[in-house]
Design a protein around this motif. Structure first.
Motif, mmCIF file in Angstrom:
data_model
loop_
_atom_site.group_PDB
_atom_site.id
_atom_site.type_symbol
_atom_site.label_atom_id
_atom_site.label_comp_id
_atom_site.label_asym_id
_atom_site.label_seq_id
_atom_site.Cartn_x
_atom_site.Cartn_y
_atom_site.Cartn_z
ATOM 1 N N ARG A 3 0.972 -1.300 0.073
ATOM 2 C CA ARG A 3 0.124 -0.301 -0.095
ATOM 3 C C ARG A 3 1.052 1.510 0.565
ATOM 4 N NH1 ARG A 3 -5.259 -0.317 0.934
ATOM 5 N NH2 ARG A 3 -6.344 -2.363 1.536
ATOM 6 N N GLU A 4 1.539 1.081 0.999
ATOM 7 C CA GLU A 4 3.008 2.250 0.553
ATOM 8 C C GLU A 4 3.396 2.782 -0.664
ATOM 9 O OE1 GLU A 4 5.659 2.205 4.010
ATOM 10 O OE2 GLU A 4 4.511 0.804 5.044
ATOM 11 N N LEU A 5 3.955 1.296 -1.473
ATOM 12 C CA LEU A 5 5.163 1.975 -2.159
ATOM 13 C C LEU A 5 3.702 2.207 -3.685
ATOM 14 C CD1 LEU A 5 6.530 -1.312 -2.472
ATOM 15 C CD2 LEU A 5 7.001 0.873 -3.030
ATOM 16 N N ILE A 6 2.324 1.886 -3.022
ATOM 17 C CA ILE A 6 1.168 2.243 -4.484
ATOM 18 C C ILE A 6 0.747 3.536 -3.999
ATOM 19 C CG2 ILE A 6 -1.399 1.758 -4.818
ATOM 20 C CD1 ILE A 6 -0.744 -0.623 -4.421
ATOM 21 N N ASP A 7 0.884 4.267 -2.823
ATOM 22 C CA ASP A 7 0.279 5.471 -2.063
ATOM 23 C C ASP A 7 1.345 6.387 -2.895
ATOM 24 O OD1 ASP A 7 -2.054 4.204 -1.164
ATOM 25 O OD2 ASP A 7 -1.123 4.831 0.534
ATOM 26 N N VAL A 8 2.793 6.534 -2.889
ATOM 27 C CA VAL A 8 3.679 6.965 -2.950
ATOM 28 C C VAL A 8 4.109 7.228 -4.078
ATOM 29 C CG1 VAL A 8 4.912 7.115 -0.362
ATOM 30 C CG2 VAL A 8 6.310 5.730 -2.525
ATOM 31 N N ALA A 9 4.128 6.295 -4.957
ATOM 32 C CA ALA A 9 3.943 6.251 -6.678
ATOM 33 C C ALA A 9 3.462 7.475 -7.209
ATOM 34 C CB ALA A 9 3.238 4.849 -7.428
ATOM 35 N N VAL A 10 4.793 8.631 -8.108
ATOM 36 C CA VAL A 10 4.337 9.164 -8.794
ATOM 37 C C VAL A 10 4.017 8.931 -10.353
ATOM 38 C CG1 VAL A 10 4.848 11.009 -9.865
ATOM 39 C CG2 VAL A 10 5.979 10.578 -7.631
ATOM 40 N N LYS A 11 4.720 7.910 -10.566
ATOM 41 C CA LYS A 11 3.990 7.182 -12.158
ATOM 42 C C LYS A 11 3.400 6.045 -12.259
ATOM 43 C CE LYS A 11 8.689 9.248 -14.078
ATOM 44 N NZ LYS A 11 9.312 8.805 -15.223
ATOM 45 N N PRO A 12 2.570 5.326 -13.329
ATOM 46 C CA PRO A 12 1.945 4.413 -12.962
ATOM 47 C C PRO A 12 2.881 3.532 -12.732
ATOM 48 C CG PRO A 12 0.409 5.136 -14.988
ATOM 49 C CD PRO A 12 2.051 6.822 -14.176
ATOM 50 N N LEU A 13 2.566 2.567 -11.643
ATOM 51 C CA LEU A 13 2.786 2.237 -11.015
ATOM 52 C C LEU A 13 2.850 -0.358 -11.315
ATOM 53 C CD1 LEU A 13 5.785 0.563 -9.374
ATOM 54 C CD2 LEU A 13 4.191 1.247 -7.107
ATOM 55 N N THR A 14 3.299 -1.048 -11.524
ATOM 56 C CA THR A 14 3.306 -2.360 -11.553
ATOM 57 C C THR A 14 4.074 -3.566 -10.264
ATOM 58 O OG1 THR A 14 2.267 -2.398 -13.739
ATOM 59 C CG2 THR A 14 2.506 -4.194 -12.877
ATOM 60 N N ILE A 15 3.325 -3.858 -9.470
ATOM 61 C CA ILE A 15 3.644 -4.518 -8.164
ATOM 62 C C ILE A 15 3.701 -6.374 -8.774
ATOM 63 C CG2 ILE A 15 4.200 -5.680 -6.124
ATOM 64 C CD1 ILE A 15 2.933 -2.329 -5.363
ATOM 65 N N ILE A 16 4.946 -6.999 -8.945
ATOM 66 C CA ILE A 16 4.399 -8.173 -9.128
ATOM 67 C C ILE A 16 4.398 -9.170 -7.702
ATOM 68 C CG2 ILE A 16 5.750 -10.301 -10.521
ATOM 69 C CD1 ILE A 16 7.314 -8.667 -12.111
ATOM 70 N N TYR A 17 3.154 -10.122 -7.202
ATOM 71 C CA TYR A 17 3.305 -10.053 -6.277
ATOM 72 C C TYR A 17 2.784 -11.871 -6.363
ATOM 73 C CZ TYR A 17 0.696 -5.934 -5.277
ATOM 74 O OH TYR A 17 0.137 -4.734 -5.223
ATOM 75 N N GLU A 18 3.520 -11.964 -5.339
ATOM 76 C CA GLU A 18 3.988 -13.828 -5.480
ATOM 77 C C GLU A 18 2.474 -14.395 -4.456
ATOM 78 O OE1 GLU A 18 7.432 -14.676 -3.271
ATOM 79 O OE2 GLU A 18 8.613 -14.074 -4.890
ATOM 80 N N GLY A 19 2.486 -15.642 -5.127
ATOM 81 C CA GLY A 19 1.559 -16.439 -4.749
ATOM 82 C C GLY A 19 0.150 -15.618 -5.068
ATOM 83 N N ALA A 20 -0.085 -15.730 -6.046
ATOM 84 C CA ALA A 20 -1.794 -14.900 -7.176
ATOM 85 C C ALA A 20 -2.896 -16.504 -6.654
ATOM 86 C CB ALA A 20 -1.142 -14.634 -8.123
ATOM 87 N N TYR A 21 -3.659 -15.912 -6.974
ATOM 88 C CA TYR A 21 -4.984 -16.430 -7.359
ATOM 89 C C TYR A 21 -6.181 -15.557 -7.349
ATOM 90 C CZ TYR A 21 -7.580 -15.122 -2.574
ATOM 91 O OH TYR A 21 -8.208 -14.928 -1.678
ATOM 92 N N ASN A 22 -7.113 -17.029 -8.001
ATOM 93 C CA ASN A 22 -8.483 -16.256 -8.081
ATOM 94 C C ASN A 22 -8.367 -15.900 -9.757
ATOM 95 O OD1 ASN A 22 -10.548 -17.234 -6.527
ATOM 96 N ND2 ASN A 22 -10.305 -15.531 -5.497
ATOM 97 N N LEU A 23 -7.480 -16.196 -10.141
ATOM 98 C CA LEU A 23 -7.117 -15.363 -11.856
ATOM 99 C C LEU A 23 -6.578 -16.965 -12.879
ATOM 100 C CD1 LEU A 23 -4.888 -12.536 -10.588
ATOM 101 C CD2 LEU A 23 -7.149 -12.336 -11.986
ATOM 102 N N ALA A 24 -6.799 -16.456 -14.477
ATOM 103 C CA ALA A 24 -6.501 -17.413 -15.195
ATOM 104 C C ALA A 24 -4.896 -17.892 -14.997
ATOM 105 C CB ALA A 24 -6.890 -17.068 -16.667
ATOM 106 N N THR A 25 -4.965 -19.427 -14.809
ATOM 107 C CA THR A 25 -3.654 -20.540 -14.906
ATOM 108 C C THR A 25 -2.398 -19.290 -15.459
ATOM 109 O OG1 THR A 25 -4.090 -21.529 -15.558
ATOM 110 C CG2 THR A 25 -4.277 -21.478 -13.014
ATOM 111 N N ASN A 26 -3.206 -19.286 -17.216
ATOM 112 C CA ASN A 26 -2.440 -18.798 -18.249
ATOM 113 C C ASN A 26 -1.895 -17.196 -18.127
ATOM 114 O OD1 ASN A 26 -5.292 -18.253 -18.812
ATOM 115 N ND2 ASN A 26 -4.839 -19.310 -21.203
ATOM 116 N N VAL A 27 -2.242 -16.742 -16.944
ATOM 117 C CA VAL A 27 -2.051 -14.680 -16.641
ATOM 118 C C VAL A 27 -0.492 -15.019 -15.547
ATOM 119 C CG1 VAL A 27 -2.694 -13.119 -15.328
ATOM 120 C CG2 VAL A 27 -4.632 -13.902 -16.633
#
Length: 200
Positions: free
Chosen positions: A89-113
């Protein structure tokens, strides 16, 4: 020069018409071509594996490469990431430019994403059109650059290869005449322990 009241109303009407068509297309498992908070993107329902497959086919891209998805709020991160590090949340809040964060342990998404270790890149767009679209769809939307794999990223609608425009089920009208040069987002890889690495 400020836009007139009529111009603002016309723009909002165009946004609404595009969002309605996008929602119909996404719900039917189709592909959309739409302006994001960065460059124009190819999108689909990120929970629909068949729709995601179509994105890889259109881009002529190896499906072993992960895709970025957009959601409307940081409050929904835990719907798609098992353990969201506090620092996210801190990284998202302080981002000045559009920010994509890669997270580990994703679920509830298509596996080919997903990428290695069930990772996923998620961005929360500030752009009004994207935010409204994500909010009303209620599910993550794929956002990958509108170009054939290996070709330069299209920075305006006019730069997009005709095969991409013709290959989607709906191409948004809004912002087609915007000639401002836009760029891909910054990317950070965030580990479960809260450590992070700047990728781009």
């Amino acid at each position: 020069m400020k836009p007139t009241k009529e111009e603002i109303q016309k723009e909002r009407a165009q946004q609404e018409a595009d969002i309605v068509q996008c929602l119909k297309t996404l719900s039917a498992g189709g592909l959309i071509l739409y302006p994001t908070d960065t460059v124009w993107g190819i999108g689909c329902d990120a929970t629909n594996a068949e729709a995601v497959k179509k994105v890889y086919q259109l881009k002529q891209r190896d499906d072993s490469k992960a895709l970025i998805v957009l959601i409307d709020s940081a409050d929904h991160l835990d719907h798609y990431v098992v353990d969201v590090p506090m620092i996210a949340r801190e990284l998202i809040d302080v981002a000045v430019k559009p920010l994509t964060i890669i997270y580990e342990g994703a679920y509830n998404l298509a596996t080919n994403v997903l990428g290695d270790q069930d990772s996923v890149g998620i961005r929360i767009p500030n752009d009004e059109f994207c935010h409204r679209l994500c909010e009303r769809f209620g599910k993550p939307i794929v956002s990958t650059s509108a170009n054939v794999s290996g070709a330069p990223t299209a920075k305006t609608f006019a730069d997009i290869d005709p095969s991409i425009v013709q290959g989607v089920d709906y191409a948004v009208q809004y912002r087609r005449d915007d000639h401002a040069s836009r760029h891909p987002s910054n990317i950070i890889l965030l580990s479960r322990d809260g450590t992070f690495k700047i990728i781009r």
